[in-house]
Design an enzyme around this catalytic site. Structure first.
Site, PDB file in Angstrom:
ATOM      1  N   SER A 155     -13.188   1.617  10.017  1.00 55.56           N
ATOM      2  CA  SER A 155     -12.365   1.527   8.964  1.00 55.56           C
ATOM      3  C   SER A 155     -13.212   0.869   7.771  1.00 55.56           C
ATOM      4  CB  SER A 155     -11.204   1.083   9.009  1.00 55.56           C
ATOM      5  OG  SER A 155     -10.219   0.826   8.124  1.00 55.56           O
ATOM      6  N   ALA A 156     -13.172   1.482   6.723  1.00 55.79           N
ATOM      7  CA  ALA A 156     -13.558   0.638   5.429  1.00 55.79           C
ATOM      8  C   ALA A 156     -12.743  -0.556   5.062  1.00 55.79           C
ATOM      9  CB  ALA A 156     -13.754   1.561   4.335  1.00 55.79           C
ATOM     10  N   ASP A 157     -11.553  -0.604   5.924  1.00 52.36           N
ATOM     11  CA  ASP A 157     -10.770  -1.804   5.437  1.00 52.36           C
ATOM     12  C   ASP A 157     -11.653  -2.942   5.893  1.00 52.36           C
ATOM     13  OD1 ASP A 157      -8.697  -0.173   4.939  1.00 52.36           O
ATOM     14  OD2 ASP A 157      -7.557  -0.586   6.595  1.00 52.36           O
TER      15      ASP A 157
ATOM     16  N   LYS B  11      -3.823  -2.040  15.551  1.00 52.74           N
ATOM     17  CA  LYS B  11      -3.067  -1.282  16.803  1.00 52.74           C
ATOM     18  C   LYS B  11      -4.070  -0.892  17.758  1.00 52.74           C
ATOM     19  CE  LYS B  11      -2.509   1.818  13.437  1.00 52.74           C
ATOM     20  NZ  LYS B  11      -2.323   1.094  12.361  1.00 52.74           N
TER      21      LYS B  11
ATOM     22  N   VAL C  24      -5.442   0.228   2.979  1.00 52.21           N
ATOM     23  CA  VAL C  24      -5.623  -1.300   2.853  1.00 52.21           C
ATOM     24  C   VAL C  24      -6.876  -1.495   1.760  1.00 52.21           C
ATOM     25  CG1 VAL C  24      -6.232  -3.348   4.033  1.00 52.21           C
ATOM     26  CG2 VAL C  24      -4.448  -1.989   4.874  1.00 52.21           C
TER      27      VAL C  24
ATOM     28  N   GLU D 197       0.731  -1.293  -0.202  1.00 50.38           N
ATOM     29  CA  GLU D 197      -0.072  -0.046  -0.016  1.00 50.38           C
ATOM     30  C   GLU D 197       0.973   1.307  -0.128  1.00 50.38           C
ATOM     31  OE1 GLU D 197      -1.414   1.818   3.352  1.00 50.38           O
ATOM     32  OE2 GLU D 197      -1.063   0.009   4.826  1.00 50.38           O
TER      33      GLU D 197
ATOM     34  N   LYS E 120      -5.932  10.439   0.493  1.00 51.62           N
ATOM     35  CA  LYS E 120      -6.003   9.194   1.121  1.00 51.62           C
ATOM     36  C   LYS E 120      -7.094   8.364   0.808  1.00 51.62           C
ATOM     37  CE  LYS E 120      -6.728   7.170   5.702  1.00 51.62           C
ATOM     38  NZ  LYS E 120      -6.769   7.338   7.051  1.00 51.62           N
TER      39      LYS E 120
ATOM     40  N   ASP F 103     -17.127   5.484  13.755  1.00 47.69           N
ATOM     41  CA  ASP F 103     -15.990   5.185  13.049  1.00 47.69           C
ATOM     42  C   ASP F 103     -15.248   3.865  13.047  1.00 47.69           C
ATOM     43  OD1 ASP F 103     -13.653   5.768  11.623  1.00 47.69           O
ATOM     44  OD2 ASP F 103     -12.716   7.371  12.954  1.00 47.69           O
TER      45      ASP F 103
HETATM   46  N1  PSU Z   1      -1.781   1.338  10.000  1.00 50.14           N
HETATM   47  C1  PSU Z   1      -0.404   2.083  10.069  1.00 50.14           C
HETATM   48  N2  PSU Z   1      -0.166   3.026   9.256  1.00 50.14           N
HETATM   49  C2  PSU Z   1      -0.914   3.312   8.327  1.00 50.14           C
HETATM   50  C3  PSU Z   1      -2.322   2.932   8.020  1.00 50.14           C
HETATM   51  C4  PSU Z   1      -2.446   1.844   9.043  1.00 50.14           C
HETATM   52  O1  PSU Z   1       0.454   1.511  10.892  1.00 50.14           O
HETATM   53  O2  PSU Z   1      -0.393   4.113   7.474  1.00 50.14           O
HETATM   54  C5  PSU Z   1      -3.109   3.150   6.905  1.00 50.14           C
HETATM   55  C6  PSU Z   1      -3.394   2.136   6.361  1.00 50.14           C
HETATM   56  O3  PSU Z   1      -3.550   2.553   4.950  1.00 50.14           O
HETATM   57  C7  PSU Z   1      -4.986   1.818   6.591  1.00 50.14           C
HETATM   58  C8  PSU Z   1      -5.432   3.182   6.922  1.00 50.14           C
HETATM   59  O4  PSU Z   1      -5.702   1.103   5.556  1.00 50.14           O
HETATM   60  O5  PSU Z   1      -4.402   3.774   7.503  1.00 50.14           O
HETATM   61  C9  PSU Z   1      -6.866   3.237   7.650  1.00 50.14           C
HETATM   62  O6  PSU Z   1      -7.162   4.251   7.863  1.00 50.14           O
HETATM   63  P1  PSU Z   1      -8.769   4.748   8.369  1.00 50.14           P
HETATM   64  O7  PSU Z   1      -8.648   4.153  10.080  1.00 50.14           O
HETATM   65  O8  PSU Z   1      -8.864   6.035   8.158  1.00 50.14           O
HETATM   66  O9  PSU Z   1      -9.564   3.682   7.645  1.00 50.14           O
HETATM   67 MN    MN Z   2     -12.429   6.144   9.965  1.00 51.23          MN
END
Ligand code: PSU
Ligand code: MN
Length: 309
Positions: free
Chosen positions: A142-144, A161, A108, A25, A88, A140
């Site tokens: 994540s869409a992941d 995390k 992701v 990614e 992003k 909130d």
């Molecule tokens: N975890 C990390 N570093 C990152 C991300 C996650 O240690 O840069 C990034 C990844 O690209 C992940 C995104 O898909 O953050 C998730 O963002 P959000 O929580 O806004 O969905």
């Molecule tokens: Mn989010």
């Protein structure tokens, strides 16, 4: 209508030979790490995949082109341009960015979509997005997580995390039917730390077993991805007792500063980097490289499985 994908020649050649490719990614480059460690890590991850005998394919949208494999210039641009120029990208905004001729780094979710479209089955990252703490108020999530339920790509990460709500993240993955397999230990890892204190839904001791499970999923036509959690190496881990108070502080700061949507994760990562005086970054780099190694091994076995099919 056909969208143009620029598949780097080394990647195209490996795919044509049914060889192993590992997708990578780019949000981690533009939004996850400071410069110059971001671009140095991006190169190191690619080298690590090659050392293991697979071909790396870092993914991003550059001036409206979906690129599968980036050159040095693209990497440097994503690493230095800043958040105003580099969007992003996730499932929701990927198409608009391409249509408008924009530039963006793939999370992701977006990397999985692009990898699948290019015919790549395995993808290595640091950590996935998940259910944020307080999601019962903010919604909130994540869409992941949804992407893992509908795009058949195997994603190797170091767990979720501890800035997230890990129990809720695992619950949502279960609800969505996403297999979660931890490599060589029974506890689900927590990114900077080897254990989250939670038992992983599944465990596998060999890359071949992970590849076989993933191939079987596909043979069943499940359509889901697979999350492989690879604990950070012991010598690189930050114990929960050290990192947890700093995470609390970073999350409180994000709230004070009214961070929302896609801005939350980059802000919190940057704050933790400052609060740990760089230790979180050293650990992050180590775990990404560790994931790249495992992903390359799994990619080899997935290709062998498909040769035998
Ligand atoms: N975890 C990390 N570093 C990152 C991300 C996650 O240690 O840069 C990034 C990844 O690209 C992940 C995104 O898909 O953050 C998730 O963002 P959000 O929580 O806004 O969905
Ligand atoms: Mn989010």
């Amino acid at each position: 209508m056909n969208i143009g994908m620029d598949i780097q020649s080394e990647v195209a050649k490996t795919l044509a030979e049914n060889g192993p490719v590992v997708a990578l990614e780019s949000t981690i480059i533009s939004h996850g790490m400071p410069h110059p460690q971001n671009v140095e890590t991006a190169r190191l991850v690619e080298d690590t995949v090659r050392e293991e005998g697979a071909t790396p394919a870092t993914i991003a949208v550059i001036r409206g082109r979906l690129k599968i494999g980036l050159d040095e210039k693209d990497l440097e641009y994503l690493a230095t341009a800043g958040h105003r120029e580099v969007t992003k990208l996730t499932r929701a905004n990927l198409a608009q960015c391409i249509a408008a001729g924009g530039t963006g780094s793939t999370t992701v979710a977006a990397t999985m979509i692009a990898a699948y479209k290019a015919g790549i089955d395995v993808f290595a990252t640091g950590g996935i997005g998940g259910v944020h703490r307080g999601a019962e108020q903010t919604f909130d999530i994540s869409a992941d997580l949804q992407e893992l339920s509908k795009t058949p790509v195997a994603v190797v990460c170091a767990g979720a995390k501890a800035i997230l709500d890990i129990p809720k993240t695992l619950e949502v993955l279960e609800t969505l039917g996403v297999p979660v397999i931890t490599y060589a230990q029974s506890d689900f890892p927590a990114f900077w730390s080897r254990s989250s204190g939670l038992t992983s839904p599944m465990t596998a001791d060999e890359p071949m077993d992970i590849a076989r499970a993933f191939a079987t999923q596909r043979a069943l036509g499940l359509g889901t991805g697979c999350l492989i959690a690879n604990p950070i190496p012991e010598e690189d881990e930050i114990p929960p007792t050290t990192i947890n108070p700093l995470i609390e502080k970073a999350l409180a700061d994000a709230e004070t500063q009214n961070m929302t949507h896609g801005a939350v994760t980059p802000f919190v990562l940057q704050r933790i980097y400052e609060l740990t005086k760089g230790a979180s970054l050293a650990a992050n780099i180590a775990l990404v490289l560790n994931n790249a190694r495992l992903a390359a091994k799994i990619a080899m076995h997935v290709r062998k499985q498909s040769d035998n099919a």
